[in-house]
Design a protein around this motif. Sequence first.
Motif, PDB file in Angstrom:
ATOM      1  N   ARG A   1      59.041  61.620  -6.723  1.00  0.00           N
ATOM      2  CA  ARG A   1      58.161  62.591  -6.069  1.00  0.00           C
ATOM      3  C   ARG A   1      58.693  64.006  -6.263  1.00  0.00           C
ATOM      4  N   PRO A   2      57.823  64.997  -6.323  1.00  0.00           N
ATOM      5  CA  PRO A   2      58.294  66.387  -6.356  1.00  0.00           C
ATOM      6  C   PRO A   2      58.812  66.800  -4.984  1.00  0.00           C
ATOM      7  N   ALA A   3      59.555  67.880  -4.949  1.00  0.00           N
ATOM      8  CA  ALA A   3      60.073  68.382  -3.673  1.00  0.00           C
ATOM      9  C   ALA A   3      58.918  68.748  -2.744  1.00  0.00           C
ATOM     10  N   PRO A   4      58.958  68.306  -1.486  1.00  0.00           N
ATOM     11  CA  PRO A   4      57.887  68.627  -0.536  1.00  0.00           C
ATOM     12  C   PRO A   4      57.778  70.133  -0.294  1.00  0.00           C
ATOM     13  N   ALA A   5      56.641  70.545   0.211  1.00  0.00           N
ATOM     14  CA  ALA A   5      56.386  71.973   0.443  1.00  0.00           C
ATOM     15  C   ALA A   5      57.401  72.585   1.392  1.00  0.00           C
ATOM     16  N   LYS A   6      57.807  71.834   2.441  1.00  0.00           N
ATOM     17  CA  LYS A   6      58.755  72.407   3.409  1.00  0.00           C
ATOM     18  C   LYS A   6      60.133  72.618   2.784  1.00  0.00           C
ATOM     19  N   VAL A   7      60.489  71.775   1.828  1.00  0.00           N
ATOM     20  CA  VAL A   7      61.768  71.945   1.139  1.00  0.00           C
ATOM     21  C   VAL A   7      61.711  73.180   0.242  1.00  0.00           C
ATOM     22  N   ARG A   8      60.618  73.339  -0.477  1.00  0.00           N
ATOM     23  CA  ARG A   8      60.466  74.513  -1.337  1.00  0.00           C
ATOM     24  C   ARG A   8      60.436  75.796  -0.509  1.00  0.00           C
TER      25      ARG A   8
ATOM     26  N   VAL B   1      68.476  68.101  -4.536  1.00  0.00           N
ATOM     27  CA  VAL B   1      67.018  67.934  -4.457  1.00  0.00           C
ATOM     28  C   VAL B   1      66.488  67.295  -5.736  1.00  0.00           C
ATOM     29  N   SER B   2      67.012  67.690  -6.880  1.00  0.00           N
ATOM     30  CA  SER B   2      66.585  67.103  -8.151  1.00  0.00           C
ATOM     31  C   SER B   2      66.885  65.609  -8.194  1.00  0.00           C
ATOM     32  N   LEU B   3      68.053  65.204  -7.654  1.00  0.00           N
ATOM     33  CA  LEU B   3      68.396  63.782  -7.618  1.00  0.00           C
ATOM     34  C   LEU B   3      67.421  63.014  -6.736  1.00  0.00           C
ATOM     35  N   LEU B   4      67.129  63.543  -5.552  1.00  0.00           N
ATOM     36  CA  LEU B   4      66.191  62.865  -4.657  1.00  0.00           C
ATOM     37  C   LEU B   4      64.810  62.763  -5.286  1.00  0.00           C
ATOM     38  N   SER B   5      64.413  63.805  -5.990  1.00  0.00           N
ATOM     39  CA  SER B   5      63.119  63.784  -6.667  1.00  0.00           C
ATOM     40  C   SER B   5      63.104  62.718  -7.768  1.00  0.00           C
ATOM     41  N   TYR B   6      64.205  62.583  -8.478  1.00  0.00           N
ATOM     42  CA  TYR B   6      64.305  61.575  -9.549  1.00  0.00           C
ATOM     43  C   TYR B   6      64.271  60.161  -8.965  1.00  0.00           C
TER      44      TYR B   6
ATOM     45  N   TYR C   1      69.576  73.966   2.106  1.00  0.00           N
ATOM     46  CA  TYR C   1      69.023  75.322   2.067  1.00  0.00           C
ATOM     47  C   TYR C   1      69.125  76.000   3.433  1.00  0.00           C
ATOM     48  N   HIS C   2      68.746  75.278   4.475  1.00  0.00           N
ATOM     49  CA  HIS C   2      68.727  75.852   5.823  1.00  0.00           C
ATOM     50  C   HIS C   2      70.139  76.210   6.284  1.00  0.00           C
ATOM     51  N   GLY C   3      71.088  75.295   6.075  1.00  0.00           N
ATOM     52  CA  GLY C   3      72.451  75.536   6.526  1.00  0.00           C
ATOM     53  C   GLY C   3      73.131  76.655   5.760  1.00  0.00           C
TER      54      GLY C   3
ATOM     55  N   ARG D   1      62.013  76.303   2.376  1.00  0.00           N
ATOM     56  CA  ARG D   1      63.383  76.603   2.802  1.00  0.00           C
ATOM     57  C   ARG D   1      64.205  77.183   1.654  1.00  0.00           C
ATOM     58  N   ARG D   2      63.882  76.775   0.443  1.00  0.00           N
ATOM     59  CA  ARG D   2      64.593  77.342  -0.707  1.00  0.00           C
ATOM     60  C   ARG D   2      64.283  78.833  -0.842  1.00  0.00           C
ATOM     61  N   THR D   3      63.027  79.196  -0.670  1.00  0.00           N
ATOM     62  CA  THR D   3      62.674  80.619  -0.757  1.00  0.00           C
ATOM     63  C   THR D   3      63.301  81.414   0.378  1.00  0.00           C
ATOM     64  N   GLN D   4      63.414  80.799   1.569  1.00  0.00           N
ATOM     65  CA  GLN D   4      64.088  81.467   2.689  1.00  0.00           C
ATOM     66  C   GLN D   4      65.552  81.720   2.366  1.00  0.00           C
ATOM     67  N   LEU D   5      66.188  80.749   1.691  1.00  0.00           N
ATOM     68  CA  LEU D   5      67.587  80.944   1.286  1.00  0.00           C
ATOM     69  C   LEU D   5      67.694  82.055   0.251  1.00  0.00           C
TER      70      LEU D   5
END
Length: 441
Positions: A286-293, A277-282, A415-417, A295-299
């Motif tokens: 753009r910062p990580a989208p809300a849905k990605v963040r 995710v950090s690489l994609l953001s770089y 995160y989801h997987g 899913r991280r909390t769900q993990l």
Amino acid sequence: MVRILPQTKWATINPLKSSQPLGGALAFLGVDSAIPLFHGSQGCASFALVLLVRHFKEAIPLQTTAMDDVAIIRGGAGHFEQAILNLKMRAKPKLIGICTTALVETRGEDLAGDLASIKLERAKELTGTDVVLANTPDFDGAMEEGWAKAVTAMIRAITRTGEQERQSRKIAVLPGWNLTVADIEQLRDMVESFGLKPTILPDLSGSLDGLVPNDRWAPTTYGGTSVEQIRELGTAAQCIAIGEHMRGPAEEMKRLTGVPYVLFQSLTGLNAVDRFVSLLSYISGRPAPAKVRRRRTQLQDALLDGHFHSAGKKIAIAAEPDQLYQLAMFFICLGAEVVTAVTTKGASKILHKIPVETLQVGDLGDLEDFAIDADLLVTHSHGQQAAARLGTPLMRVGFPVFDRLGSQHKLTILYHGTRDLILEVANIFQSHPLAPTHRGT
């Protein structure tokens, strides 16, 4: 440091690995309007076809040059040429992906030379169809080598070479063979959520996702990476390879086009996904989208809930090197202990990073011998006999999985997987709370 024990058996009773040609064919199946072609006997293709059909529960367009005893003695160039021309005439594919077998490789035929002559002499008849050769003998390597060789062959034969105008938001993604259809689809969604445009090679999510077209029947694959997309890979700003066995294709792409690459040895587990995710953001700025963040909390929540069931458990894994690394690191992060690790070969560099004392190159018989005290077996469906004899639960992963529906739609990365894997493991242990009383007898 990991001590890798070489294979000592003269015969395999319960095989762990699948062959190189099968891995190569699977890679070619991730290209739109393609047909994999086995250069060898009809039996080689039939065996691979059975495994693919049983795993994906789909019709698989796999063909063979059907070499007979006369061709074996006199040479298979005639069968080779005729098979290519027949496929072109009848199926009109955009790509014919040739996977060699032990039969022709042992004979020592000049397959690259034969193919070059066919392309030159039959150029008019083959217009509109790319023909790619991957040398994938059965007697060497396993599925991940075949997959990587096929991807390398496609890049080498089709991708335009030289420095090209880069598209700043275009990303080339080279997934490993062990990513499922659902994994690749999730991977695309993740990259696109950062405003980037991924070209995934191979893309099984478009060709083996269970879609049945209503308007036509196709003798080739329908869906996947287009040949034109492969041709334009050099316009990507960045290449991302997943799995150590994809380092070769990524380096070949860099050599031919200059596109830099980053290799992730696994995308399973919180730390690995955070780096991705950090690489994609770089890259995107753009910062990580809300849905990605989210899913991280769900993990994180799943890690908290799942470790109560997994911590201290003893795990036995049998898989090809990159998948073995992916799964071993996943279980270690859950607080489990990998007590048995069996793989298909000992040459992969990734094996030295697996957190075990010893690692056996062998088959599922070795898994059964060494997993007497394990709480969970982790391998493909051929491990069910060992699990039954040991009285130990089996978590099915990899290829083939033929005794469960939807294996291709199982998420194992990001995160989801990772969350789904944690829940699956916890549910297996809840369903088998007591150790078998007959273990070790």
